[in-house]
Design a protein around this motif. Structure first.
Motif, PDB file in Angstrom:
ATOM      1  N   MET A 196       0.844  -1.176   0.000  1.00  0.00           N
ATOM      2  CA  MET A 196       0.000   0.000   0.000  1.00  0.00           C
ATOM      3  C   MET A 196       0.890   1.240   0.000  1.00  0.00           C
ATOM      4  N   LYS A 197       0.565   2.167  -0.866  1.00  0.00           N
ATOM      5  CA  LYS A 197       1.334   3.399  -0.997  1.00  0.00           C
ATOM      6  C   LYS A 197       0.862   4.436   0.011  1.00  0.00           C
ATOM      7  N   ALA A 198       1.781   5.283   0.438  1.00  0.00           N
ATOM      8  CA  ALA A 198       1.447   6.324   1.401  1.00  0.00           C
ATOM      9  C   ALA A 198       0.447   7.317   0.806  1.00  0.00           C
ATOM     10  N   ALA A 199       0.546   7.585  -0.480  1.00  0.00           N
ATOM     11  CA  ALA A 199      -0.381   8.517  -1.124  1.00  0.00           C
ATOM     12  C   ALA A 199      -1.823   8.002  -1.050  1.00  0.00           C
ATOM     13  N   GLU A 200      -1.997   6.692  -1.187  1.00  0.00           N
ATOM     14  CA  GLU A 200      -3.331   6.090  -1.078  1.00  0.00           C
ATOM     15  C   GLU A 200      -3.859   6.239   0.347  1.00  0.00           C
ATOM     16  N   LEU A 201      -2.980   6.075   1.315  1.00  0.00           N
ATOM     17  CA  LEU A 201      -3.387   6.161   2.716  1.00  0.00           C
ATOM     18  C   LEU A 201      -3.758   7.582   3.107  1.00  0.00           C
ATOM     19  N   ARG A 202      -3.067   8.563   2.533  1.00  0.00           N
ATOM     20  CA  ARG A 202      -3.356   9.959   2.873  1.00  0.00           C
ATOM     21  C   ARG A 202      -4.755  10.375   2.435  1.00  0.00           C
ATOM     22  N   LYS A 203      -5.290   9.703   1.425  1.00  0.00           N
ATOM     23  CA  LYS A 203      -6.629  10.028   0.917  1.00  0.00           C
ATOM     24  C   LYS A 203      -7.733   9.457   1.806  1.00  0.00           C
ATOM     25  N   MET A 204      -7.388   8.543   2.706  1.00  0.00           N
ATOM     26  CA  MET A 204      -8.381   7.880   3.559  1.00  0.00           C
ATOM     27  C   MET A 204      -8.765   8.757   4.747  1.00  0.00           C
ATOM     28  N   SER A 205      -9.973   8.534   5.243  1.00  0.00           N
ATOM     29  CA  SER A 205     -10.425   9.237   6.441  1.00  0.00           C
ATOM     30  C   SER A 205      -9.857   8.547   7.681  1.00  0.00           C
ATOM     31  N   ALA A 206     -10.053   9.170   8.840  1.00  0.00           N
ATOM     32  CA  ALA A 206      -9.542   8.605  10.093  1.00  0.00           C
ATOM     33  C   ALA A 206     -10.182   7.250  10.383  1.00  0.00           C
ATOM     34  N   ALA A 207     -11.475   7.136  10.113  1.00  0.00           N
ATOM     35  CA  ALA A 207     -12.166   5.868  10.363  1.00  0.00           C
ATOM     36  C   ALA A 207     -11.638   4.771   9.437  1.00  0.00           C
ATOM     37  N   GLU A 208     -11.395   5.114   8.190  1.00  0.00           N
ATOM     38  CA  GLU A 208     -10.865   4.135   7.242  1.00  0.00           C
ATOM     39  C   GLU A 208      -9.458   3.710   7.643  1.00  0.00           C
ATOM     40  N   LEU A 209      -8.662   4.660   8.126  1.00  0.00           N
ATOM     41  CA  LEU A 209      -7.309   4.319   8.570  1.00  0.00           C
ATOM     42  C   LEU A 209      -7.345   3.392   9.784  1.00  0.00           C
ATOM     43  N   SER A 210      -8.263   3.645  10.698  1.00  0.00           N
ATOM     44  CA  SER A 210      -8.395   2.773  11.872  1.00  0.00           C
ATOM     45  C   SER A 210      -8.789   1.364  11.459  1.00  0.00           C
ATOM     46  N   LYS A 211      -9.700   1.261  10.511  1.00  0.00           N
ATOM     47  CA  LYS A 211     -10.143  -0.047  10.012  1.00  0.00           C
ATOM     48  C   LYS A 211      -8.986  -0.756   9.320  1.00  0.00           C
ATOM     49  N   LYS A 212      -8.231  -0.020   8.510  1.00  0.00           N
ATOM     50  CA  LYS A 212      -7.089  -0.586   7.803  1.00  0.00           C
ATOM     51  C   LYS A 212      -6.042  -1.082   8.798  1.00  0.00           C
ATOM     52  N   LEU A 213      -5.793  -0.312   9.851  1.00  0.00           N
ATOM     53  CA  LEU A 213      -4.827  -0.705  10.869  1.00  0.00           C
ATOM     54  C   LEU A 213      -5.254  -2.000  11.559  1.00  0.00           C
TER      55      LEU A 213
END
Length: 66
Positions: A1-18
């Motif tokens: 997963m690229k950092a640029a893709e992660l920056r586009k995600m919301s906080a909730a999406e990042l928590s789910k991804k983590l």
């Protein structure tokens, strides 16, 4: 997963991804322990993805605090 893709995600999406990545890492470690892991380098890749997600989450926290 690229950092640029992660920056586009919301906080909730990042928590789910983590959470998903941590679960995947647990499963990979379990497979490694019982010698059923096909690609041991996947463990390192997942660890790096977890670090990327945490870094971006922290950067977002600092940006919001300003």
């Amino acid at each position: 997963m690229k950092a640029a893709e992660l920056r586009k995600m919301s906080a909730a999406e990042l928590s789910k991804k983590l959470a998903d990545l941590k679960e995947e890492l647990f499963n990979l470690r379990f497979q490694h322990a019982i010698n059923q892991l096909d690609n041991p380098m996947r463990i390192e890749a997942v660890k790096k993805d977890i670090a990327r997600v945490k870094t971006i989450m922290r950067a977002n926290e600092l940006k919001d605090a300003e």
